[in-house]
Design an enzyme around this catalytic site. Structure first.
Site, PDB file in Angstrom:
ATOM      1  N   GLU A 158       8.246  -5.321  -2.241  1.00  0.00           N
ATOM      2  CA  GLU A 158       9.119  -4.728  -3.282  1.00  0.00           C
ATOM      3  C   GLU A 158      10.110  -3.484  -2.791  1.00  0.00           C
ATOM      4  OE1 GLU A 158       5.752  -4.295  -6.118  1.00  0.00           O
ATOM      5  OE2 GLU A 158       7.055  -5.674  -7.626  1.00  0.00           O
ATOM      6  N   ALA A 201       0.840  -1.746  -2.928  1.00  0.00           N
ATOM      7  CA  ALA A 201       0.358  -0.617  -3.596  1.00  0.00           C
ATOM      8  C   ALA A 201      -0.854  -0.054  -3.249  1.00  0.00           C
ATOM      9  CB  ALA A 201       0.495  -0.870  -5.140  1.00  0.00           C
ATOM     10  N   GLY A 240       3.874  -4.331  -3.041  1.00  0.00           N
ATOM     11  CA  GLY A 240       4.857  -3.184  -3.058  1.00  0.00           C
ATOM     12  C   GLY A 240       5.540  -2.975  -1.929  1.00  0.00           C
ATOM     13  N   GLU A 295       0.117 -10.444  -5.166  1.00  0.00           N
ATOM     14  CA  GLU A 295      -0.483  -9.898  -6.272  1.00  0.00           C
ATOM     15  C   GLU A 295      -1.364 -10.688  -6.814  1.00  0.00           C
ATOM     16  OE1 GLU A 295       2.838  -9.178  -5.034  1.00  0.00           O
ATOM     17  OE2 GLU A 295       3.115  -7.183  -5.421  1.00  0.00           O
TER      18      GLU A 295
HETATM   19  C1  3H9 Z   1       0.798  -4.264  -5.363  1.00  0.00           C
HETATM   20  O1  3H9 Z   1       1.355  -4.098  -4.671  1.00  0.00           O
HETATM   21  C2  3H9 Z   1       1.395  -4.094  -6.706  1.00  0.00           C
HETATM   22  C3  3H9 Z   1       2.690  -3.786  -6.841  1.00  0.00           C
HETATM   23  O2  3H9 Z   1       3.442  -4.971  -7.015  1.00  0.00           O
HETATM   24  C4  3H9 Z   1       3.021  -3.111  -7.920  1.00  0.00           C
HETATM   25  C5  3H9 Z   1       2.740  -1.609  -8.101  1.00  0.00           C
HETATM   26  C6  3H9 Z   1       3.277  -1.012  -8.971  1.00  0.00           C
HETATM   27  N1  3H9 Z   1      -4.677  -0.598  -0.918  1.00  0.00           N
HETATM   28  O3  3H9 Z   1      -7.868  -6.140   5.235  1.00  0.00           O
HETATM   29  P1  3H9 Z   1      -8.343  -5.131   6.357  1.00  0.00           P
HETATM   30  C7  3H9 Z   1      -7.823  -1.342   3.074  1.00  0.00           C
HETATM   31  S1  3H9 Z   1      -0.863  -5.009  -5.377  1.00  0.00           S
HETATM   32  C8  3H9 Z   1      -5.671   0.084  -0.548  1.00  0.00           C
HETATM   33  O4  3H9 Z   1      -9.604  -5.040   6.883  1.00  0.00           O
HETATM   34  P2  3H9 Z   1      -6.472  -6.351   8.223  1.00  0.00           P
HETATM   35  C9  3H9 Z   1      -8.951  -2.390   3.093  1.00  0.00           C
HETATM   36  O5  3H9 Z   1      -9.786  -2.160   1.985  1.00  0.00           O
HETATM   37  C10 3H9 Z   1      -1.325  -4.943  -3.409  1.00  0.00           C
HETATM   38  N2  3H9 Z   1      -6.558  -0.081   0.488  1.00  0.00           N
HETATM   39  O6  3H9 Z   1      -7.257  -5.196   7.500  1.00  0.00           O
HETATM   40  C11 3H9 Z   1      -9.531  -2.022   4.419  1.00  0.00           C
HETATM   41  O7  3H9 Z   1     -10.571  -0.559   4.027  1.00  0.00           O
HETATM   42  P3  3H9 Z   1     -11.926  -0.584   4.953  1.00  0.00           P
HETATM   43  C12 3H9 Z   1      -0.703  -5.956  -2.730  1.00  0.00           C
HETATM   44  C13 3H9 Z   1      -6.028  -1.414   1.226  1.00  0.00           C
HETATM   45  O8  3H9 Z   1      -5.630  -5.918   9.206  1.00  0.00           O
HETATM   46  C14 3H9 Z   1      -8.683  -1.300   5.413  1.00  0.00           C
HETATM   47  O9  3H9 Z   1      -7.316  -1.255   4.479  1.00  0.00           O
HETATM   48  N3  3H9 Z   1      -1.002  -5.918  -1.429  1.00  0.00           N
HETATM   49  C15 3H9 Z   1      -5.037  -2.022   0.902  1.00  0.00           C
HETATM   50  O10 3H9 Z   1      -7.385  -7.305   8.469  1.00  0.00           O
HETATM   51  C16 3H9 Z   1      -8.312  -2.312   6.469  1.00  0.00           C
HETATM   52  O11 3H9 Z   1      -7.804  -3.840   5.609  1.00  0.00           O
HETATM   53  C17 3H9 Z   1      -2.215  -6.513  -0.992  1.00  0.00           C
HETATM   54  O12 3H9 Z   1      -2.602  -7.405  -1.584  1.00  0.00           O
HETATM   55  C18 3H9 Z   1      -4.170  -1.607  -0.326  1.00  0.00           C
HETATM   56  N4  3H9 Z   1      -3.231  -2.361  -0.537  1.00  0.00           N
HETATM   57  O13 3H9 Z   1      -5.489  -6.963   7.060  1.00  0.00           O
HETATM   58  C19 3H9 Z   1      -2.369  -6.712   0.436  1.00  0.00           C
HETATM   59  N5  3H9 Z   1      -4.889  -3.068   1.853  1.00  0.00           N
HETATM   60  O14 3H9 Z   1     -11.545  -0.313   6.180  1.00  0.00           O
HETATM   61  C20 3H9 Z   1      -3.695  -6.347   0.852  1.00  0.00           C
HETATM   62  C21 3H9 Z   1      -6.004  -2.827   2.675  1.00  0.00           C
HETATM   63  O15 3H9 Z   1     -12.366   0.913   4.040  1.00  0.00           O
HETATM   64  N6  3H9 Z   1      -4.313  -5.918   2.152  1.00  0.00           N
HETATM   65  N7  3H9 Z   1      -6.467  -2.017   2.431  1.00  0.00           N
HETATM   66  O16 3H9 Z   1     -12.514  -1.723   4.649  1.00  0.00           O
HETATM   67  C22 3H9 Z   1      -4.182  -7.078   2.939  1.00  0.00           C
HETATM   68  O17 3H9 Z   1      -3.848  -8.256   2.717  1.00  0.00           O
HETATM   69  C23 3H9 Z   1      -4.917  -6.874   4.305  1.00  0.00           C
HETATM   70  O18 3H9 Z   1      -5.364  -5.328   4.229  1.00  0.00           O
HETATM   71  C24 3H9 Z   1      -3.590  -6.889   5.431  1.00  0.00           C
HETATM   72  C25 3H9 Z   1      -4.346  -6.196   6.556  1.00  0.00           C
HETATM   73  C26 3H9 Z   1      -3.186  -8.220   5.577  1.00  0.00           C
HETATM   74  C27 3H9 Z   1      -2.528  -5.793   4.925  1.00  0.00           C
END
Ligand code: 3H9
Length: 690
Positions: A107, A63, A104, A127
């Site tokens: 999901e 999400a 998400g 999450e």
């Molecule tokens: C969820 O899904 C809830 C659901 O169950 C229910 C919903 C109803 N959203 O980490 P990076 C941004 S909760 C918004 O440097 P990488 C990040 O801030 C979510 N922004 O890249 C950064 O911004 P900036 C569950 C996000 O390649 C840029 O993207 N998912 C999100 O080293 C690059 O990120 C997670 O917890 C996001 N979800 O790693 C996954 N994700 O450039 C969270 C990233 O402005 N994300 N950004 O600083 C990660 O673990 C890593 O970002 C990922 C990529 C491994 C995907």
């Protein structure tokens, strides 16, 4: 307008491509067109099956976290709606997964009827790391695809699994060969005509059919959660998946998600998520600054710190030469490293082959000349300026031009160290935390003359070796230890007035720190601080008396506590010793409340943080939070000292500091102008998240 969703026809298969850079977060601006396209494709009789794929570097990674706490979060069409629509579409829907199908994203993939994954992709529900549980069916669908024990482990740890394991476990139906979308299209074709079975129609299951083991695992998770709500809630949600009808479990999951997302713990953990990314953006270091390549590193000193640093570098794939003064010291250091790796092997967190690979990256040397071809040299020698200067003088003579010369000092002036070389632009502080192969924090100390590409290299290095980097300016103790000194300053006074170590420690562990300051000192050894005090001509009546009694902590079986093995017990001798010191000082002991302990220890920590911000030693409050969470054990659910201060209320903190300043006149309570201004104007340290 960017096209977030496009549809391409491949015969009777429709391929939907989502494109929301950088990580394909499932934002409202993506959900709306996706929903519309799904409706069209459902109603289009010429479409026999659908593939959902993503452009860019990854499948949907979750999400959109920035939507949480705003009106966009959950706004229809939300992820739950879209999942329900996919399941009932009446034609096979295949998710084509590459990169990270997280949260998400997974999901969404689990709502599809089939999943085809790139062999390098990762699948997970992280999450819990954001203080949440999956909120769109993750806890109810995953145990219908993989055994509930596996689902529980994935959901409560937040750790992903690779595609190959996902295939074995049943989460993925096929691993792609060659082009992912082509594979997914071929897979979809092979399923045309079959009635697609939604995951919701399957039974959730435990291995062997017995719930007993699962209940035991849930108990374990609850014990380990140490006050964090999300892992416990997630574990219970997995239990619901087994014991409730699908829709009831889904509803319960959603309610819990909504409660958690609005709570302080999740806000704190989301704050830390963004803080980690923000910390990589250092003022004056643009994307145009290219890091220097680090192929080979040198570490001076094979003691606890040097050995740990060498391991951290080797773990990150860097060849390391460790320099010592004698073969015996080298042998001892390498023996400890070998033992540490062996412990990881016996715990099952490292294979023998990986251990051999890492050990193979390490070599020892007794002569500085062996470091001549290193790209980076980190010294971890005795913490004294003259010793450091001597080492840097030698390095200046032998290191190749352009090599980065780093000090692991915890307190000393990095500018003065740099000035002892002919190349201060190449000198930086790389402050690791003990044990350096385990602790996540790397404080990068930027000297007045440190070149921008040296900072860029240090940041890149931190990523390579899996550390969380925070850049600090030069001052005594930098960010972390300077604040720690402020937190510890009142310990002696509190004891003199009436508190006892066990009471103070309990206030800390109740707060969520893994250990109180006295238990911690016993672990580290009390004699070190005593020796330092003596060298600086300082005294600390109670702490000195404890050392004079031969009580150096765990290693002597007695310190602030007495020890039965590693188990601490309150020692009446310590109580008597403290009471005697109060008497000597003419102090009538009184009851000290837990609240007073918090005010006199935690509030100075925040106050010092504010002073550090004023002096621009830290670029932003979230950097301080990151340092404290990753280097000092500040409870993650409280988001770091500056975030926590906002939760407590800055006005309240300032009032308490003023009160203690009036009472004691001590400098740790002198309110920083920044903190006072923020309190008076209703400001806060943390602008994000809502
Ligand atoms: C969820 O899904 C809830 C659901 O169950 C229910 C919903 C109803 N959203 O980490 P990076 C941004 S909760 C918004 O440097 P990488 C990040 O801030 C979510 N922004 O890249 C950064 O911004 P900036 C569950 C996000 O390649 C840029 O993207 N998912 C999100 O080293 C690059 O990120 C997670 O917890 C996001 N979800 O790693 C996954 N994700 O450039 C969270 C990233 O402005 N994300 N950004 O600083 C990660 O673990 C890593 O970002 C990922 C990529 C491994 C995907």
């Amino acid at each position: 307008m960017p096209e977030y969703v496009t549809v391409e026809r491949r015969g009777d298969i429709a391929v939907i491509t989502l494109d929301n850079p950088p990580v394909n977060a499932f934002s409202l601006h993506l959900r709306e067109p996706l929903n519309a396209e799904l409706v069209k494709l459902r109603d289009d009789a010429s479409v026999a099956a659908i593939v959902i794929a993503c452009a860019g570097r990854t499948f949907v990674s979750g999400a959109d976290i920035t939507e949480f706490g705003t009106s966009r979060s959950g706004q229809s069409p939300n992820l739950i709606d879209i999942c329900a629509m996919i399941e009932t579409l009446g034609k096979p829907v295949v998710a084509a997964i590459h990169g990270t199908a997280f949260g998400g994203g997974l999901e969404l993939a689990m709502a599809c009827h089939y999943r085809v994954a790139d062999p390098k992709s990762l699948l997970g529900l992280p999450e819990v790391k954001l203080g949440l549980l999956p909120g769109a069916g993750g806890t109810v669908r995953l145990p219908r695809l993989v055994p509930a024990e596996k689902a529980l482990a994935m959901i409560t740890s937040g750790n992903p699994i690779g595609a190959v394991e996902a295939k074995t476990e049943g989460l993925v139906d096929a691993i792609s060969e060659g082009n992912l979308v082509d594979s997914a299209v071929a897979f979809a074709k092979s399923r045309i005509g079959e009635k697609p079975v939604a995951v919701r129609e399957r039974e959730a299951r435990v291995s062997g059919g017995s719930y007993g083991a699962l209940d035991g695992l849930i108990e374990e998770v609850t014990k380990k959660a140490r006050g964090l709500e999300a892992p416990v809630a997630a574990a219970n949600a997995v239990r619901n998946a087994l014991r409730m009808p699908f829709d009831a479990a889904l509803k319960a999951e959603r309610e819990t998600f909504l409660r958690l997302v609005a709570g302080d713990q999740s806000r704190a953990q989301r704050h830390i998520f963004f803080a980690e990314r923000e910390a990589q953006k250092v003022p004056g270091i643009g994307k145009d600054v290219t890091p220097r390549p680090i192929r080979k590193a040198g570490v001076i000193g094979a003691g606890t710190m040097g050995g740990g640093i060498a391991m951290a570098l080797a773990n990150g794939g860097i060849a390391v030469t460790v320099l010592e003064m004698s073969q015996a010291a080298l042998d001892k250091g390498f023996g400890v490293i070998d033992k540490n790796y062996a412990a990881s092997v016996s715990r099952g967190s490292l294979t023998e082959a990986k251990k051999a690979e890492r050990m193979g990256r390490l070599s020892g040397a007794l002569d500085y000349a062996a470091l001549a071809d290193c790209d980076l040299i980190i010294e971890a020698v005795f913490e004294e300026m003259s010793v450091k200067k001597d080492v840097f003088g030698k390095l200046d003579k032998i290191a190749r031009p352009g090599a980065i010369l780093a000090t692991n000092t915890s307190y000393l002036d990095v500018n003065e160290i740099a000035a002892s070389t002919s190349r201060p632009q190449d000198v930086v502080g790389l402050h690791f935390f003990s044990p350096a192969n385990v602790m996540k924090l790397l404080e990068i100390v930027r000297g007045e003359k440190t070149a921008p590409d040296v900072i860029a290299t240090s940041l890149a290095l931190s990523r390579q070796i899996g550390k969380v980097a925070v850049v600090a300016g030069v001052c005594h103790g930098f960010i972390g230890n300077r604040m720690l000194a402020a937190r510890s300053a009142e310990g002696e006074a509190l004891m003199l007035e009436g508190a006892l170590p066990a009471q103070i420690d309990k206030v800390f562990t109740d707060f969520g720190w893994p250990m109180g300051p006295f238990a911690m000192s016993d672990l580290a050894g009390l004699d070190i601080g005593w020796r330092n005090r003596k060298a600086l001509g300082k005294t600390s009546a109670i702490a000195d008396a404890v050392c004079e009694a031969g009580r150096y902590g765990q290693k002597t079986g007695k310190g602030w506590y007495r020890y039965d093995g590693r188990k601490a017990e309150i020692d009446p001798e310590i109580t008597a010793l403290i009471e005697a010191e109060s008497k000597k000082a003419g102090v009538t002991r009184r009851a000290v409340s837990d609240e007073e302990i918090t005010e006199r220890t935690m509030y100075p920590l925040v106050n010092e943080g504010a002073k550090i911000l004023e002096e621009k030693i830290a670029a932003r409050p979230s950097d301080i939070d990151l340092a404290y969470i990753n280097g000092y054990g500040f409870p993650v659910g409280k988001g770091g000292p500056m975030f926590w201060a906002d939760l407590v209320g800055l006005k309240k903190i300032v009032a308490a500091l003023d009160k203690w300043h009036d009472k004691t006149g001590r400098d740790v309570f002198r309110v920083s102008p920044l903190l006072r201004r923020l309190a008076e104007t209703g400001g806060s340290f943390s602008a994000r998240p809502a």
